[in-house]
Write a protein that holds these residues in place. Sequence first.
Motif, PDB file in Angstrom:
ATOM      1  N   LEU A  31     -52.084  70.637  11.960  1.00 55.67           N
ATOM      2  CA  LEU A  31     -50.472  70.953  12.354  1.00 55.67           C
ATOM      3  C   LEU A  31     -50.144  69.998  11.634  1.00 55.67           C
ATOM      4  O   LEU A  31     -49.059  70.137  11.324  1.00 55.67           O
ATOM      5  CB  LEU A  31     -50.801  70.821  13.508  1.00 55.67           C
ATOM      6  CG  LEU A  31     -51.059  72.901  14.701  1.00 55.67           C
ATOM      7  CD1 LEU A  31     -50.549  72.835  15.906  1.00 55.67           C
ATOM      8  CD2 LEU A  31     -50.762  74.152  13.663  1.00 55.67           C
ATOM      9  N   LYS A  32     -50.387  68.559  12.052  1.00 50.67           N
ATOM     10  CA  LYS A  32     -49.732  67.860  11.213  1.00 50.67           C
ATOM     11  C   LYS A  32     -49.910  67.975   9.698  1.00 50.67           C
ATOM     12  O   LYS A  32     -48.723  67.314   9.629  1.00 50.67           O
ATOM     13  CB  LYS A  32     -50.326  65.982  11.806  1.00 50.67           C
ATOM     14  CG  LYS A  32     -49.742  64.566  11.715  1.00 50.67           C
ATOM     15  CD  LYS A  32     -49.941  63.721  12.343  1.00 50.67           C
ATOM     16  CE  LYS A  32     -49.608  62.134  11.457  1.00 50.67           C
ATOM     17  NZ  LYS A  32     -50.179  61.175  12.414  1.00 50.67           N
ATOM     18  N   VAL A  34     -49.795  69.759   7.826  1.00 47.47           N
ATOM     19  CA  VAL A  34     -49.191  71.598   7.687  1.00 47.47           C
ATOM     20  C   VAL A  34     -48.476  70.914   6.684  1.00 47.47           C
ATOM     21  O   VAL A  34     -47.135  70.819   7.156  1.00 47.47           O
ATOM     22  CB  VAL A  34     -49.589  72.728   8.275  1.00 47.47           C
ATOM     23  CG1 VAL A  34     -48.927  73.774   7.960  1.00 47.47           C
ATOM     24  CG2 VAL A  34     -51.140  73.034   8.036  1.00 47.47           C
ATOM     25  N   THR A  35     -47.661  70.309   8.666  1.00 45.57           N
ATOM     26  CA  THR A  35     -46.228  70.327   8.606  1.00 45.57           C
ATOM     27  C   THR A  35     -45.671  69.211   7.974  1.00 45.57           C
ATOM     28  O   THR A  35     -44.614  68.764   7.821  1.00 45.57           O
ATOM     29  CB  THR A  35     -45.902  69.878  10.331  1.00 45.57           C
ATOM     30  OG1 THR A  35     -46.481  68.916  10.742  1.00 45.57           O
ATOM     31  CG2 THR A  35     -45.538  70.691  11.228  1.00 45.57           C
ATOM     32  N   SER A  36     -46.586  67.773   7.462  1.00 45.64           N
ATOM     33  CA  SER A  36     -46.226  67.070   6.477  1.00 45.64           C
ATOM     34  C   SER A  36     -46.203  66.903   4.912  1.00 45.64           C
ATOM     35  O   SER A  36     -45.708  66.599   4.148  1.00 45.64           O
ATOM     36  CB  SER A  36     -46.637  65.813   6.742  1.00 45.64           C
ATOM     37  OG  SER A  36     -48.181  66.308   6.423  1.00 45.64           O
ATOM     38  N   LEU A  39     -50.322  71.976   2.616  1.00 45.26           N
ATOM     39  CA  LEU A  39     -49.974  73.542   2.844  1.00 45.26           C
ATOM     40  C   LEU A  39     -51.274  74.488   2.608  1.00 45.26           C
ATOM     41  O   LEU A  39     -52.015  75.339   2.996  1.00 45.26           O
ATOM     42  CB  LEU A  39     -49.629  73.982   2.398  1.00 45.26           C
ATOM     43  CG  LEU A  39     -47.476  74.285   2.753  1.00 45.26           C
ATOM     44  CD1 LEU A  39     -46.688  74.672   2.047  1.00 45.26           C
ATOM     45  CD2 LEU A  39     -47.278  73.730   3.981  1.00 45.26           C
ATOM     46  N   SER A 403     -43.466  71.410  -1.266  1.00 44.93           N
ATOM     47  CA  SER A 403     -44.816  70.470  -0.497  1.00 44.93           C
ATOM     48  C   SER A 403     -45.157  69.178  -1.509  1.00 44.93           C
ATOM     49  O   SER A 403     -45.542  68.523   0.101  1.00 44.93           O
ATOM     50  CB  SER A 403     -45.516  71.464  -0.302  1.00 44.93           C
ATOM     51  OG  SER A 403     -46.919  71.855  -1.810  1.00 44.93           O
ATOM     52  N   SER A 406     -42.726  66.391   0.095  1.00 46.89           N
ATOM     53  CA  SER A 406     -42.707  66.314   1.778  1.00 46.89           C
ATOM     54  C   SER A 406     -43.664  65.824   2.155  1.00 46.89           C
ATOM     55  O   SER A 406     -44.188  65.026   2.702  1.00 46.89           O
ATOM     56  CB  SER A 406     -42.209  67.807   2.346  1.00 46.89           C
ATOM     57  OG  SER A 406     -43.443  67.808   2.816  1.00 46.89           O
ATOM     58  N   SER A 410     -44.379  61.705   3.148  1.00 45.50           N
ATOM     59  CA  SER A 410     -44.945  61.272   4.564  1.00 45.50           C
ATOM     60  C   SER A 410     -45.986  60.643   3.945  1.00 45.50           C
ATOM     61  O   SER A 410     -47.186  59.970   5.444  1.00 45.50           O
ATOM     62  CB  SER A 410     -45.348  62.726   4.974  1.00 45.50           C
ATOM     63  OG  SER A 410     -46.083  63.206   4.795  1.00 45.50           O
TER      64      SER A 410
END
Lengths: 413, 256
Positions: A31-32, A34-36, A39, A403, A406, A410
Amino acid sequence: MSVKNSTTASESALMAGQAAQSPSEYIQSYLKRVTSGDLGSLPIILGLILIAIIFQSQNENFLTARNFVNLIVQMAGVTTIAYGVVFVLLIGEIDLSIGYVSAVAAVTMTLLLREPGGWPWYAALGLALVAVALIGMVQGLIITTFQLPSFVVTLAGLLAWNGVVLIMIGGAGTVIIQDSVIVGIANYFLPAIWGWILALVFVAGYTLTRVRQVIARRNQGLSTTPMLIVVLQIVGLAILSLLAVYVCNHDRGVPFVGIILLVFLVGFSFLATKTPFGRYVYAVGGNKEAARRAGISVQRIQVIVFMISSAMAGMGGIILASRLRSVDTAAGGGNLLLNAIAAAVIGGTSLFGGSGRVSSAVLGALIIMSVENGMGLLGLSSGVKFVITGLVLLLAVLVDAISRRSRTQSGLA
Amino acid sequence: MVSDKPLLELKGVSKRFGAVQALTKVDFFCYPGEVMALVGDNGAGKSTLIKGIAGIYPFDEGEVYYDGKQVHIHSPKDCAALGIEIVYQDLALADNLDVVANMFLGRERVLPPWRLDEASMEKDCVKTLDSLSVTTLRSVRQPVASLSGGQRQAIAVAKAVMWNSRLVILDEPTAALGVAQTRQVLDLVRRLADKGLAVVLISHNLHDIFEVTDRITVLRLGQKVREFRTSETTQQEVVHAITAGKLQEVPGMVKS
């Protein structure tokens, strides 16, 4: 950090990062990611669901067994060509000749098959593929020896091979394929029982590979994917495969080209991720100079990749010819080239080299061809089709760019 | 661990590029377990000396001894075969590959018939990084692009160490790094020497040099002008040698 730091304390520090994970940790780290912005295939799968909902709501024939089988057959040619495109993009090059190279293979094979005195199908198909692989070798050698941009050399190829196709077909206009094996490539459907058997073999093979991987890592004392996750992945794949076979068997059965696509997918994924050659392909695309200093023969890798690209284009051209049961002067033209490149890019392979997966060819082709298939069902004009396909490509590149940004922010790059 | 015999010894090596005399009869040596600094102003011949050792531009004259025996280095392959690794200023790492892949690039371990032995490579990668106390990595499976400058430099050095090299040459390893990262790399340099390797450090930063080196060789205009023991000299003395060290031959005599 003092100079005479003992290594024992630090050893545990780095090893701690490698220690086995629990399932919840694994999901958290996913999940980390994906959110960062990492994808993966997520946008494509969401895109496919969206496409299915939109077209099904407009035309109830979209989500039917018949149309699913049609879609597999329709996407087979472009996907096969896109497999080769992925490799070319991975080394940071481009191959614009693939459209007409695919036609050269199809026409060569068809002319060799022509009666009287036609060659057996395997000889005709084999010679056609060897011929186009040589085309790739020549183009690759020209690009690497003279340090020319692949864009220009393969653009020259695009024009020249288009001419060769016209010359080879000559006044005939259309040449029919009568060999039943060649016609069968895109027009044969497996009996129901064979569909089931192949699905089981596929799942068993995947299970074996995953288990072997876990054991190898465990033997070296490295962290392993949690067993629960591995089991879930295997079960997930089993459900998907069996569902696909079930749906196909409701119509004409699993198309033979579907199996061809799967074999290429598995084989090329292995080549790209599990072999030294694949590692070198990524290294050349990521940093040519680093690859050279590591003792990798950069030119050899580049030439082989152009050969893969041409050979896969040839295979794709033969699949397309088999579907039409003929070749004509329009073979390899239209938007075949651009669809194949767009499929790789929409699937997530970077145009700038070093990043992407073989599976992006399938995922991207699935998007492009399901949009085309859906619009066909709705009876839209080809003008509208092109506009929408263009917008889909733009959207895919935008999602990728955003993506990526981002990810850079990150620190995942 | 300091041996009394030099590991690498160059005697009177020269190199000429057309009309330019890049190196004139330079003597150079380094001992196992010691860090030797190589300093000099821009154009003093530091890079030419290193490229000669690397076999990229072989020397025109002079003798090279390795482990007491005379050797001839004609290509980077000869150099690697002797156990000499050079970490260049512009790091030779592929950003898109992870740490393990970079450490083993070009020398992958393969299981028959044609499969990468990822597990064993990962294990040895972790082991090497641990032995050098490179502990700030989150994971050895992250792409190199996501690492800091200091971490990347550490990976490049660790790569050199992993192949059992006996001499590591570092070309300005701290040039692009911040304070904390420079600290990490200097610690690493010291640890290499403490492990018994011979280390050559090229740097413009005298502060760094006085911190980690045992000896300093000063080049000026292609000639060796002085050699110091770091503990017996001062920064001022070294600066003087770099800018105004006495030349054996006057370069004006050679038409350039």
